[in-house]
Write a protein that holds these residues in place. Structure first.
Motif: not given
Length: 230
Positions: A90-91, A118-121, A159-160
């Motif tokens: 995730p970023t 912000h985050t990701e799945m 961050e990634h």
């Protein structure tokens, strides 16, 4: 032959790693690398951070930046990557408001001052492979500064988290940058929860110590605090 193989392996390893030297706001990039973005210690090596409790997890910076970007609340932001972001993971984006009496060009971001917005799945593509937003691109995922973010000076952190080896302790790789920005036209929101970096992550958090190859995409748990969306 062994020497040649070592050289080729080292070159391939560096090529698979990356930095984020240039912030892009509403489609316009900062004038040059490391202008408003603080140069990171891995600017040459491109090596990520593997221990999330290390002090470098905050900004990984080797020096302050000379300039400050003006960003209107509600703007979209992303970063240019020095190489293709080809690792799965995730970023995430954070902001930290500079305290009264401190300068954004000198403040180090210490303390419980950071909030995640912000985050990701992951998802499964048409080939039934797990994939992540922005994977294999040369930019990070686009996101929006919440419109209700109060005006003021901030550190913006991206961050990634590369998870291709994350089934081993301290083998997730963190690639990150911090930029110096001034948010204008903001609102009256109360961002939170606020966390410290280091402090927000542990090496055995389920989103950091994780085997991507034996889990369902919707079972992933991004590390850090809940997202503040304004």
């Amino acid at each position: 032959m062994h020497l040649l193989a070592s050289v080729l392996l080292a070159a391939a390893t560096v090529k698979a790693h990356y930095t984020f030297p240039r912030l892009v706001v509403n489609g316009k990039a900062e004038d040059k690398d490391w202008s408003v973005t603080r140069m990171t210690k891995n600017a040459q090596s491109k090596q990520g951070i593997e221990n999330p409790t290390n002090a470098d997890i905050r900004c990984y910076s080797s020096q302050f930046a000379a300039n400050v970007a003006t960003v209107t609340a509600g703007s979209t932001v992303h970063y240019v990557s020095s190489q293709q972001i080809n690792h799965p993971g995730p970023t995430q984006y954070y902001l930290a408001k500079v305290p009264e009496g401190s300068s954004v060009t000198k403040w180090d971001g210490a303390g419980a001052v950071w909030f995640k917005f912000h985050t990701e799945m992951p998802t499964v593509d048409k080939n039934k492979q797990m994939t992540w937003p922005g994977q294999n691109l040369y930019i990070t995922t686009n996101t929006t500064i919440p419109a209700s973010t109060p005006s003021g000076d901030y550190l913006l952190r991206v961050e990634h988290i590369a998870l291709h080896q994350a089934s081993q302790l301290n083998k997730a790789q963190f690639y990150l940058s911090c930029s110096q920005i001034t948010i204008t036209g903001g609102g009256s929101g109360t961002p939170g929860p606020l966390v410290a970096l280091p402090g927000a992550y542990k090496s055995n958090d389920p989103g950091i110590l994780v085997n991507l190859y034996s889990m369902q995409p919707d079972a992933y748990q991004p590390p850090g605090p809940a997202v503040w969306s304004g």
